[in-house]
Scaffold this motif. Structure first.
Motif, PDB file in Angstrom:
ATOM      1  N   GLY A  19       0.834  -1.200   0.000  1.00 55.19           N
ATOM      2  CA  GLY A  19       0.000   0.000   0.000  1.00 55.19           C
ATOM      3  C   GLY A  19       0.866   1.246   0.000  1.00 55.19           C
ATOM      4  N   TYR A  20       0.307   2.355  -0.489  1.00 55.36           N
ATOM      5  CA  TYR A  20       1.059   3.617  -0.583  1.00 55.36           C
ATOM      6  C   TYR A  20       0.123   4.773  -0.244  1.00 55.36           C
ATOM      7  CZ  TYR A  20       3.239   7.653  -2.931  1.00 55.36           C
ATOM      8  OH  TYR A  20       3.766   8.881  -3.235  1.00 55.36           O
ATOM      9  N   ASP A  21       0.548   5.613   0.695  1.00 51.89           N
ATOM     10  CA  ASP A  21      -0.256   6.764   1.095  1.00 51.89           C
ATOM     11  C   ASP A  21       0.418   8.034   0.575  1.00 51.89           C
ATOM     12  OD1 ASP A  21      -1.752   8.686   2.283  1.00 51.89           O
ATOM     13  OD2 ASP A  21      -1.456   8.011   4.343  1.00 51.89           O
TER      14      ASP A  21
ATOM     15  N   LYS B  87       1.075  11.058   2.873  1.00 49.42           N
ATOM     16  CA  LYS B  87       2.204  11.043   3.814  1.00 49.42           C
ATOM     17  C   LYS B  87       3.552  11.196   3.111  1.00 49.42           C
ATOM     18  CE  LYS B  87       0.414   8.226   7.634  1.00 49.42           C
ATOM     19  NZ  LYS B  87       0.488   6.881   8.215  1.00 49.42           N
ATOM     20  N   CYS B  88       3.593  10.811   1.848  1.00 49.52           N
ATOM     21  CA  CYS B  88       4.877  10.775   1.122  1.00 49.52           C
ATOM     22  C   CYS B  88       5.439  12.184   0.920  1.00 49.52           C
ATOM     23  CB  CYS B  88       4.667  10.095  -0.233  1.00 49.52           C
ATOM     24  SG  CYS B  88       6.120  10.133  -1.291  1.00 49.52           S
ATOM     25  N   THR B  89       6.724  12.350   1.264  1.00 52.95           N
ATOM     26  CA  THR B  89       7.389  13.646   1.084  1.00 52.95           C
ATOM     27  C   THR B  89       8.281  13.661  -0.160  1.00 52.95           C
ATOM     28  OG1 THR B  89       9.224  12.889   2.440  1.00 52.95           O
ATOM     29  CG2 THR B  89       7.439  14.079   3.574  1.00 52.95           C
ATOM     30  N   GLY B  90       8.327  12.543  -0.875  1.00 50.10           N
ATOM     31  CA  GLY B  90       9.151  12.484  -2.084  1.00 50.10           C
ATOM     32  C   GLY B  90      10.637  12.356  -1.819  1.00 50.10           C
ATOM     33  N   CYS B  91      11.005  11.837  -0.641  1.00 47.46           N
ATOM     34  CA  CYS B  91      12.435  11.753  -0.285  1.00 47.46           C
ATOM     35  C   CYS B  91      13.215  10.787  -1.181  1.00 47.46           C
ATOM     36  CB  CYS B  91      12.580  11.333   1.181  1.00 47.46           C
ATOM     37  SG  CYS B  91      12.196   9.594   1.486  1.00 47.46           S
ATOM     38  N   GLN B  92      12.513   9.843  -1.776  1.00 44.37           N
ATOM     39  CA  GLN B  92      13.079   8.859  -2.711  1.00 44.37           C
ATOM     40  C   GLN B  92      13.948   7.782  -2.067  1.00 44.37           C
ATOM     41  OE1 GLN B  92      14.441  10.363  -6.469  1.00 44.37           O
ATOM     42  NE2 GLN B  92      12.962  12.050  -6.443  1.00 44.37           N
ATOM     43  N   ASP B  93      13.896   7.633  -0.762  1.00 45.57           N
ATOM     44  CA  ASP B  93      14.620   6.516  -0.123  1.00 45.57           C
ATOM     45  C   ASP B  93      14.135   5.177  -0.685  1.00 45.57           C
ATOM     46  OD1 ASP B  93      15.878   8.389   1.384  1.00 45.57           O
ATOM     47  OD2 ASP B  93      15.059   7.754   3.324  1.00 45.57           O
ATOM     48  N   CYS B  94      12.849   5.105  -0.952  1.00 45.56           N
ATOM     49  CA  CYS B  94      12.297   3.843  -1.478  1.00 45.56           C
ATOM     50  C   CYS B  94      12.795   3.584  -2.901  1.00 45.56           C
ATOM     51  CB  CYS B  94      10.771   3.857  -1.428  1.00 45.56           C
ATOM     52  SG  CYS B  94      10.030   5.243  -2.318  1.00 45.56           S
ATOM     53  N   VAL B  95      12.961   4.654  -3.682  1.00 45.86           N
ATOM     54  CA  VAL B  95      13.455   4.514  -5.053  1.00 45.86           C
ATOM     55  C   VAL B  95      14.852   3.900  -5.028  1.00 45.86           C
ATOM     56  CG1 VAL B  95      14.073   5.777  -7.168  1.00 45.86           C
ATOM     57  CG2 VAL B  95      12.087   6.506  -5.799  1.00 45.86           C
TER      58      VAL B  95
ATOM     59  N   LYS C  39       6.289  13.134  -5.367  1.00 45.27           N
ATOM     60  CA  LYS C  39       5.773  11.828  -4.893  1.00 45.27           C
ATOM     61  C   LYS C  39       6.497  10.727  -5.669  1.00 45.27           C
ATOM     62  CE  LYS C  39       2.603  14.058  -2.512  1.00 45.27           C
ATOM     63  NZ  LYS C  39       2.602  14.114  -1.047  1.00 45.27           N
ATOM     64  N   VAL C  40       6.017   9.472  -5.471  1.00 44.55           N
ATOM     65  CA  VAL C  40       6.587   8.361  -6.250  1.00 44.55           C
ATOM     66  C   VAL C  40       5.461   7.506  -6.817  1.00 44.55           C
ATOM     67  CG1 VAL C  40       8.763   8.212  -4.978  1.00 44.55           C
ATOM     68  CG2 VAL C  40       6.777   6.908  -4.174  1.00 44.55           C
ATOM     69  N   LYS C  41       5.814   6.715  -7.828  1.00 47.98           N
ATOM     70  CA  LYS C  41       4.878   5.770  -8.434  1.00 47.98           C
ATOM     71  C   LYS C  41       5.535   4.401  -8.421  1.00 47.98           C
ATOM     72  CE  LYS C  41       2.567   8.397 -12.053  1.00 47.98           C
ATOM     73  NZ  LYS C  41       2.651   8.632 -13.481  1.00 47.98           N
TER      74      LYS C  41
ATOM     75  N   VAL D 131      12.295   1.121   4.787  1.00 47.46           N
ATOM     76  CA  VAL D 131      13.106   2.356   4.782  1.00 47.46           C
ATOM     77  C   VAL D 131      12.290   3.639   4.792  1.00 47.46           C
ATOM     78  CG1 VAL D 131      15.034   1.261   3.593  1.00 47.46           C
ATOM     79  CG2 VAL D 131      13.298   2.483   2.250  1.00 47.46           C
ATOM     80  N   CYS D 132      11.024   3.587   4.468  1.00 45.63           N
ATOM     81  CA  CYS D 132      10.244   4.828   4.339  1.00 45.63           C
ATOM     82  C   CYS D 132      10.175   5.559   5.686  1.00 45.63           C
ATOM     83  CB  CYS D 132       8.840   4.531   3.831  1.00 45.63           C
ATOM     84  SG  CYS D 132       7.820   6.024   3.764  1.00 45.63           S
ATOM     85  N   PRO D 133      10.701   6.782   5.780  1.00 47.98           N
ATOM     86  CA  PRO D 133      10.724   7.483   7.067  1.00 47.98           C
ATOM     87  C   PRO D 133       9.356   8.035   7.467  1.00 47.98           C
ATOM     88  CG  PRO D 133      11.676   8.876   5.355  1.00 47.98           C
ATOM     89  CD  PRO D 133      11.365   7.568   4.705  1.00 47.98           C
ATOM     90  N   GLU D 134       8.406   8.071   6.535  1.00 49.60           N
ATOM     91  CA  GLU D 134       7.096   8.677   6.811  1.00 49.60           C
ATOM     92  C   GLU D 134       5.993   7.632   7.002  1.00 49.60           C
ATOM     93  OE1 GLU D 134       7.120  11.806   7.240  1.00 49.60           O
ATOM     94  OE2 GLU D 134       9.133  12.148   6.446  1.00 49.60           O
ATOM     95  N   ASN D 135       6.353   6.372   7.003  1.00 55.81           N
ATOM     96  CA  ASN D 135       5.345   5.290   7.038  1.00 55.81           C
ATOM     97  C   ASN D 135       4.305   5.467   5.931  1.00 55.81           C
ATOM     98  OD1 ASN D 135       6.403   3.867   9.246  1.00 55.81           O
ATOM     99  ND2 ASN D 135       5.404   5.293  10.672  1.00 55.81           N
ATOM    100  N   ALA D 136       4.761   5.893   4.784  1.00 57.12           N
ATOM    101  CA  ALA D 136       3.849   6.094   3.659  1.00 57.12           C
ATOM    102  C   ALA D 136       3.663   4.819   2.852  1.00 57.12           C
ATOM    103  CB  ALA D 136       4.374   7.203   2.757  1.00 57.12           C
ATOM    104  N   ARG D 137       4.454   3.802   3.159  1.00 59.78           N
ATOM    105  CA  ARG D 137       4.330   2.527   2.443  1.00 59.78           C
ATOM    106  C   ARG D 137       3.933   1.464   3.451  1.00 59.78           C
ATOM    107  NH1 ARG D 137       6.310   3.673  -2.494  1.00 59.78           N
ATOM    108  NH2 ARG D 137       6.483   1.526  -3.206  1.00 59.78           N
ATOM    109  N   LYS D 138       3.020   0.609   3.051  1.00 57.91           N
ATOM    110  CA  LYS D 138       2.420  -0.316   4.007  1.00 57.91           C
ATOM    111  C   LYS D 138       2.424  -1.733   3.445  1.00 57.91           C
ATOM    112  CE  LYS D 138      -1.800  -0.239   6.873  1.00 57.91           C
ATOM    113  NZ  LYS D 138      -1.183  -0.651   8.089  1.00 57.91           N
TER     114      LYS D 138
HETATM  115  S1  SF4 Z   1      10.453   6.555   1.158  1.00 57.86           S
HETATM  116 FE1  SF4 Z   1       8.360   7.052   1.751  1.00 57.86          FE
HETATM  117  S2  SF4 Z   1       8.312   9.282   1.912  1.00 57.86           S
HETATM  118 FE2  SF4 Z   1      10.172   8.754   0.779  1.00 57.86          FE
HETATM  119  S3  SF4 Z   1       9.494   8.837  -1.386  1.00 57.86           S
HETATM  120 FE3  SF4 Z   1       9.252   6.709  -0.724  1.00 57.86          FE
HETATM  121  S4  SF4 Z   1       7.108   6.597  -0.083  1.00 57.86           S
HETATM  122 FE4  SF4 Z   1       7.650   8.767  -0.176  1.00 57.86          FE
END
Ligand code: SF4
Ligand code: SF4
Length: 313
Positions: A57-59, A62-70, A86-88, A103-110
């Protein structure tokens, strides 16, 4: 011939565990929610339980676009949006390793769902043994539709039986009779929905008619096993709350020998966020939760039929 697997090694896909629950059966319970369901009820409050496989899941809020997940994704499944805010995620590339969730610091991924062996689940269940003992509770296996994973459910119920733990399943009833037959000897209580009494309307609202469900209820009722049967109606305003529908189910319950209580489960909107996280459309956008006066009036009318009726379960 290969040996059949030890039942403790059988694996299932678990959505989550609810510990110390005071619902879905008597006393204090561990409720085990499994993934996968054959129905698509329009009011479903747990869309994350519908598919059998684990899901991501992706919220976006909450996502700040930090790209840690990328950076962490080993499959290059995640890309920044054009504006970089944001990210896709490409679902065809994702292999559900869930490293991006970690790794998501914002708990935007579930993460929705994980594989657990029967042994791992029994270790969790056993931790609350003392509470089951003192409250008269036990374990309820719910879903989704738990009997889709019938071998796993059978192994867990069997483990509970060996430890003297009370067992219940919460089921849609929409599974082959053989799946019930496999577990009936291991069950103390069954909680089963009759969502809508009319089969055609049931099909419109859930994707399937209710003939199989009714047949399974009647076969459970005729079985020789001492099972307590609880019938449930999810009460959805304007959808299935007509007096005719509710009375039809109440009168049906009166004819069942194993019937204990009718549970009225008021519709709520707590699952709406999950639809957003999973990028799914919520079918009942305009329906509000019923008010308590309306629910109590319905319950009072149903009690006039001479059966036990309870709000919630
Ligand atoms: S790590 Fe989390 S906050 Fe950062 S871009 Fe990915 S989903 Fe968004
Ligand atoms: S779950 Fe794994 S493969 Fe899928 S997007 Fe996240 S890091 Fe990539």
């Amino acid at each position: 011939m290969a040996d059949s697997p030890n039942k403790e090694d059988i694996k299932g896909t678990v959505l989550h565990l609810e510990k110390m629950a005071l619902f879905d059966g008597k006393g204090m319970r561990t409720v085990v929610f499994l993934k996968g369901c054959p129905l698509r009820c329009q009011w479903c409050s747990t869309p994350e339980s519908q598919k059998l496989a684990p899901q991501l899941g992706y919220d976006a809020d909450k996502c700040t676009g930090c790209q840690d997940c990328v950076t962490i994704c080993p499959k290059e499944a995640i890309r920044p949006t054009d504006d970089g805010q944001k990210v896709k995620t490409d679902p065809d590339r994702c292999d559900h390793c869930f490293e991006c969730v970690t790794v998501c610091p914002e708990n935007a991924r579930k993460r929705y769902g994980r594989e657990m062996s029967c042994r791992q689940l029994m270790e969790e269940i056993e931790k609350d043994d003392v509470f089951y003992f003192h409250s008269g509770g036990g374990v309820t296996i719910s879903g989704g539709e738990p009997l889709i994973q019938v071998d796993y459910v059978k192994a867990v119920l069997s483990g509970c039986r060996e430890r003297g733990i009370h067992t219940a399943i919460e089921t849609s009833g929409h599974v082959p009779w053989e799946n019930f037959e496999a577990v009936l000897p291991l069950i103390d209580a069954i909680l089963i929905d009759i969502k809508v009494h009319d089969s055609g309307r049931h099909r419109e609202l859930t994707g399937h008619g209710n003939a199989r469900i009714m047949s399974n209820i009647e076969r459970i009722d005729r079985s020789g096993f001492p099972i307590d049967l609880y019938i449930r109606i999810p009460l959805v305003p304007g959808i299935n709350d007509s007096e005719a529908n509710l009375l039809a189910t109440a009168r049906y319950c009166k004819g069942l020998k194993k019937f204990k209580e009718l549970h009225i489960l008021p519709y709520h909107r707590m699952g709406v966020a999950s639809y957003r996280f999973l990028d799914m459309k919520y079918p009942l956008e305009k329906i509000e939760s019923p008010n308590i006066e309306m629910i109590e009036a319905k319950v009072a009318r149903l009690k006039q039929e001479g059966i036990e009726v309870k709000i919630g379960g």
